[in-house]
Scaffold this motif. Structure first.
Motif, PDB file in Angstrom:
ATOM      1  N   ALA A 123       0.835  -1.192   0.000  1.00 16.94           N
ATOM      2  CA  ALA A 123       0.000   0.000   0.000  1.00 16.94           C
ATOM      3  C   ALA A 123       0.872   1.245   0.000  1.00 16.94           C
ATOM      4  O   ALA A 123       2.087   1.182   0.186  1.00 16.94           O
ATOM      5  CB  ALA A 123      -0.926  -0.008   1.221  1.00 16.94           C
ATOM      6  N   ALA A 124       0.255   2.387  -0.214  1.00 16.66           N
ATOM      7  CA  ALA A 124       1.020   3.632  -0.246  1.00 16.66           C
ATOM      8  C   ALA A 124       1.886   3.743   1.000  1.00 16.66           C
ATOM      9  O   ALA A 124       1.423   3.494   2.109  1.00 16.66           O
ATOM     10  CB  ALA A 124       0.062   4.822  -0.313  1.00 16.66           C
ATOM     11  N   PRO A 125       3.178   4.054   0.806  1.00 14.71           N
ATOM     12  CA  PRO A 125       4.092   4.108   1.949  1.00 14.71           C
ATOM     13  C   PRO A 125       3.564   5.006   3.055  1.00 14.71           C
ATOM     14  O   PRO A 125       3.119   6.123   2.822  1.00 14.71           O
ATOM     15  CB  PRO A 125       5.382   4.670   1.330  1.00 14.71           C
ATOM     16  N   ARG A 126       3.611   4.493   4.265  1.00 17.81           N
ATOM     17  CA  ARG A 126       3.080   5.227   5.403  1.00 17.81           C
ATOM     18  C   ARG A 126       4.210   5.904   6.162  1.00 17.81           C
ATOM     19  O   ARG A 126       5.302   5.356   6.294  1.00 17.81           O
ATOM     20  CB  ARG A 126       2.330   4.271   6.353  1.00 17.81           C
ATOM     21  N   SER A 127       3.952   7.061   6.666  1.00 20.61           N
ATOM     22  CA  SER A 127       4.926   7.721   7.532  1.00 20.61           C
ATOM     23  C   SER A 127       4.897   7.053   8.888  1.00 20.61           C
ATOM     24  O   SER A 127       3.887   6.482   9.300  1.00 20.61           O
ATOM     25  CB  SER A 127       4.577   9.205   7.678  1.00 20.61           C
TER      26      SER A 127
ATOM     27  N   PRO B 124       5.752  -4.208   5.032  1.00 25.69           N
ATOM     28  CA  PRO B 124       7.136  -4.721   5.008  1.00 25.69           C
ATOM     29  C   PRO B 124       8.011  -4.177   6.125  1.00 25.69           C
ATOM     30  O   PRO B 124       8.906  -4.875   6.596  1.00 25.69           O
ATOM     31  CB  PRO B 124       7.651  -4.271   3.625  1.00 25.69           C
ATOM     32  N   CYS B 125       7.765  -2.943   6.542  1.00 20.81           N
ATOM     33  CA  CYS B 125       8.601  -2.391   7.605  1.00 20.81           C
ATOM     34  C   CYS B 125       8.430  -3.186   8.895  1.00 20.81           C
ATOM     35  O   CYS B 125       9.389  -3.386   9.653  1.00 20.81           O
ATOM     36  CB  CYS B 125       8.279  -0.916   7.815  1.00 20.81           C
ATOM     37  N   ARG B 126       7.214  -3.663   9.159  1.00 21.09           N
ATOM     38  CA  ARG B 126       6.984  -4.470  10.348  1.00 21.09           C
ATOM     39  C   ARG B 126       7.563  -5.875  10.176  1.00 21.09           C
ATOM     40  O   ARG B 126       8.130  -6.446  11.114  1.00 21.09           O
ATOM     41  CB  ARG B 126       5.494  -4.534  10.657  1.00 21.09           C
ATOM     42  N   LEU B 127       7.436  -6.440   8.975  1.00 23.43           N
ATOM     43  CA  LEU B 127       8.017  -7.755   8.728  1.00 23.43           C
ATOM     44  C   LEU B 127       9.536  -7.712   8.885  1.00 23.43           C
ATOM     45  O   LEU B 127      10.146  -8.656   9.404  1.00 23.43           O
ATOM     46  CB  LEU B 127       7.648  -8.241   7.331  1.00 23.43           C
TER      47      LEU B 127
ATOM     48  N   LEU C 223      19.817  -5.194   2.881  1.00 26.39           N
ATOM     49  CA  LEU C 223      18.989  -3.991   3.032  1.00 26.39           C
ATOM     50  C   LEU C 223      18.697  -3.691   4.499  1.00 26.39           C
ATOM     51  O   LEU C 223      18.767  -2.531   4.926  1.00 26.39           O
ATOM     52  CB  LEU C 223      17.682  -4.167   2.247  1.00 26.39           C
ATOM     53  N   LEU C 224      18.378  -4.699   5.277  1.00 26.26           N
ATOM     54  CA  LEU C 224      18.018  -4.459   6.674  1.00 26.26           C
ATOM     55  C   LEU C 224      19.220  -3.965   7.469  1.00 26.26           C
ATOM     56  O   LEU C 224      19.106  -3.017   8.269  1.00 26.26           O
ATOM     57  CB  LEU C 224      17.454  -5.735   7.302  1.00 26.26           C
ATOM     58  N   LEU C 225      20.379  -4.577   7.258  1.00 28.17           N
ATOM     59  CA  LEU C 225      21.578  -4.140   7.967  1.00 28.17           C
ATOM     60  C   LEU C 225      21.997  -2.738   7.530  1.00 28.17           C
ATOM     61  O   LEU C 225      22.362  -1.900   8.370  1.00 28.17           O
ATOM     62  CB  LEU C 225      22.713  -5.132   7.736  1.00 28.17           C
ATOM     63  N   ASP C 226      21.925  -2.459   6.222  1.00 29.71           N
ATOM     64  CA  ASP C 226      22.305  -1.136   5.726  1.00 29.71           C
ATOM     65  C   ASP C 226      21.396  -0.050   6.289  1.00 29.71           C
ATOM     66  O   ASP C 226      21.857   1.044   6.639  1.00 29.71           O
ATOM     67  CB  ASP C 226      22.259  -1.118   4.194  1.00 29.71           C
ATOM     68  N   THR C 227      20.108  -0.348   6.367  1.00 32.52           N
ATOM     69  CA  THR C 227      19.165   0.637   6.906  1.00 32.52           C
ATOM     70  C   THR C 227      19.455   0.923   8.374  1.00 32.52           C
ATOM     71  O   THR C 227      19.435   2.082   8.819  1.00 32.52           O
ATOM     72  CB  THR C 227      17.726   0.116   6.744  1.00 32.52           C
TER      73      THR C 227
ATOM     74  N   ASP D  89       8.082   1.407   4.821  1.00 32.57           N
ATOM     75  CA  ASP D  89       7.558   0.609   3.706  1.00 32.57           C
ATOM     76  C   ASP D  89       8.182   0.999   2.371  1.00 32.57           C
ATOM     77  O   ASP D  89       8.346   0.158   1.483  1.00 32.57           O
ATOM     78  CB  ASP D  89       6.042   0.770   3.621  1.00 32.57           C
ATOM     79  N   ALA D  90       8.532   2.269   2.218  1.00 36.51           N
ATOM     80  CA  ALA D  90       9.062   2.734   0.939  1.00 36.51           C
ATOM     81  C   ALA D  90      10.365   2.036   0.563  1.00 36.51           C
ATOM     82  O   ALA D  90      10.687   1.926  -0.625  1.00 36.51           O
ATOM     83  CB  ALA D  90       9.278   4.248   0.992  1.00 36.51           C
ATOM     84  N   GLN D  91      11.098   1.539   1.536  1.00 31.40           N
ATOM     85  CA  GLN D  91      12.360   0.872   1.238  1.00 31.40           C
ATOM     86  C   GLN D  91      12.169  -0.470   0.550  1.00 31.40           C
ATOM     87  O   GLN D  91      13.099  -0.992  -0.070  1.00 31.40           O
ATOM     88  CB  GLN D  91      13.146   0.651   2.538  1.00 31.40           C
TER      89      GLN D  91
END
Length: 578
Positions: A15-19, A71-74, A134-138, A54-56
């Protein structure tokens, strides 16, 4: 477990990326009532927010289809799962039932959570999208924003072995299981074709795993046992590659693997039909062929090329001192600045036989691409060589600090003998002068195993009658083998630096990486691969590193500093008295 048929092939969209949203008020009230003094995960949420967005992850999902779980929660659940060593089912239950997880994830108390298979699907998307890091870089980018990580600090690297998620097989067991796996694969892909071409004895030989079969003892008996298996495999390959066989059979991965394993372990030799004599050079008798088991005399591939298991062809045999096994190798690089938390900045997963020094170049390149290069890089002797000392300084302005390769010739161990540094080398004129005053211009480069040394030979006419020969060489003439000019200078400087009193003080910081490896082994099973294949095992190691970083960030935010190494009372007492 990693699903064999992950559902990521099903179209799903984000869905649209959430803040980053605030923690729901009811969740916050209950969490603070349950943990009035705070909680590590609650503290992480208060200080760093949602960590991921989510945008990532939009590139990993389709633009149409059913909406996916955020995805951010996953991503955050996946890191927590590795931090607490939970299975997918237990992690999904924790996200659904633990109040500290709900607070960190920003979930309502009534949120039903998600199915456990979603975590496997999410990992599959990371691998398919080449986003393992990606997760480690973030997480590291967030640490840099908070000044928990700075460039050009001090870092250290070490490696450890990783056992593959397959059984360790010897060569005979590997060829048996490879043929068995190929037959099982063909039974699914082309059952009608296999039913026609399978021999009657194959069901008795290959219906059961190697564990249930009798393997004879002794080299001769094993060779006699292996050759019928070799004939069966070549019979199957001949049928697959015959002109009347469907062409697509040759593209089945199990068939391709079978051909590679058979090439590595068997060879076909000509045999006379009547006498059985080999190598009939006159070709006067009818010739046929025989499948024979390869030995060291016929040539066996090195472990880096040798397939060790049909179920994970990327696992290879490796040995380090008394430790042997098939699997991979992981290299961890972490910061070790005194005023900041210890954060893992890079993870490299390589094939098991790859030497440590062969991985250092890619480690530096990856760190440079993410602007995480250290000023001083602490490593053990396995990472240090003359060319690496030079390349680290020349290409990345990194000081590689570690025990440099020492001179192993007998002259370096005998008092009064003439070592390499006792000779005067003129690199511009390509000449060398010995302590007795004899000069030679006999120079030639020697390229061996990726290294280049200069072979400088003195004349035997000068060496044999020389009065200093006893302390110079035991051969008819002296041979010098320095590295190339720049590498020789880098190695000389490194050896001189080790002789300085400050080297031990600087190098003592390297020992901490051993503690990081020791922490990851019992709590997160760092030395055991959970999955099959290099890409998935690398993702496991990256997630393990991210989980270790999460724990260290939480401790740092709580004001817990790195404790000094504990010592038993007696050594502590003696050191205080001294």
């Amino acid at each position: 477990m990693w699903q064999r048929n992950p559902t990521f092939l099903e179209a799903r969209h984000v869905a649209a990326p959430r803040s980053p949203a605030e923690v729901p008020s009811q969740t916050a009230v209950v969490a603070r009532a349950a943990f009035p003094r705070g909680n590590p995960y609650m503290r992480l949420r208060d200080e760093l927010g949602t960590v991921f967005t989510d945008a990532q992850f939009t590139a990993l999902f389709s633009c149409r289809g059913r909406p996916a779980e955020a995805p951010c929660r996953l991503a955050l659940v996946t890191v927590l799962q590795f931090a607490e060593n939970l299975s997918d089912r237990r992690a999904a239950e924790a996200a659904r039932g633990r109040i500290d997880w709900k607070y960190l994830l920003g979930l309502d108390l009534t949120d039903p959570g998600f199915d456990a298979s979603v975590l496997s699907e999410f990992r599959s998307r990371l691998v398919a999208g080449h986003a393992e890091t990606l997760l480690l870089d973030t997480l590291l980018a967030l640490c840099r924003e908070r000044q928990l990580l700075v460039a050009r600090g001090r870092q250290r690297t070490d490696s450890t072995h990783v056992l593959g998620a397959v059984r360790s097989l010897n060569r005979l067991g590997c060829v048996t299981e490879t043929l068995r796996a190929t037959l099982n694969g063909l039974a699914v892909a082309a059952p009608d074709w296999l039913r026609v071409h399978a021999e009657g004895s194959w069901n008795e030989r290959y219906a059961k795993p190697i564990d249930d079969l009798y393997v004879p003892q002794g080299e001769a008996a094993r060779r006699a046992h292996a050759e019928p298996i070799g004939r069966d495999g070549h019979t199957l390959l001949a049928a697959v590659f015959s002109p009347d066989a469907p062409a697509w059979l040759r593209e089945i991965p199990a068939v391709i693997l079978l051909s590679r394993v058979w090439l590595q372990n068997f060879q076909i030799v000509p045999v006379d039909d009547e006498t059985g004599a080999k190598d009939d050079v006159d070709h006067t008798k009818p010739q046929t062929t025989r499948v024979v088991w390869r030995t060291s005399s016929e040539g066996i591939p090195p472990s880096l090329l040798m397939i060790a298991s049909p179920y994970d062809p990327q696992t290879h045999y490796a040995r380090k001192r008394s430790t042997t096994g098939i699997g991979y190798k992981v290299h961890l690089t972490e910061t070790c600045d005194a005023d900041r938390p210890r954060l893992i900045t890079h993870v490299a997963t390589t094939l098991a036989p790859v030497a440590d020094r062969d991985a250092l170049g890619s480690i530096h390149a990856d760190l440079a691409a993410h602007d995480r290069l250290p000023d001083t890089h602490l490593v053990d002797a396995g990472y240090v060589d003359a060319d690496l000392l030079l390349a680290s300084t020349r290409d990345h302005a990194v000081t590689l600090l570690g025990p440099s390769p020492q001179d192993t010739q007998w002259q370096s161990r005998q008092s009064g003998a003439f070592r390499l540094q006792d000779f005067q080398i003129d690199w511009d004129r390509k000449s060398a002068t010995c302590p007795a005053g004899h000069t030679t211009t006999n120079w030639s480069p020697d390229h061996n195993v990726g290294r280049t040394v200069m072979r400088i030979r003195f004349s035997s006419a000068d060496c044999k009658p020389c009065a200093l020969k006893e302390n110079c060489t035991r051969s008819p003439r002296r041979l010098l083998t320095p590295r190339r000019r720049e590498e020789h200078a880098a190695l000389k400087a490194a050896r001189a630096r080790e002789a300085d009193e400050t080297f031990a003080e600087q190098y003592r910081w390297r020992a901490g990486i051993e503690g990081t490896l020791s922490l990851g082994v019992p709590t997160m099973h760092l030395r055991r691969a959970r999955y099959l294949g290099l890409a998935k095992v690398h993702l496991q190691h990256v997630l393990t590193a991210a989980a270790l970083n999460i724990g260290r960030i939480i401790d740092w935010l709580a004001g817990e500093t790195v404790a000094s190494t504990r010592r038993s009372p007696f050594p502590r007492l003696i050191s205080q008295a001294a």
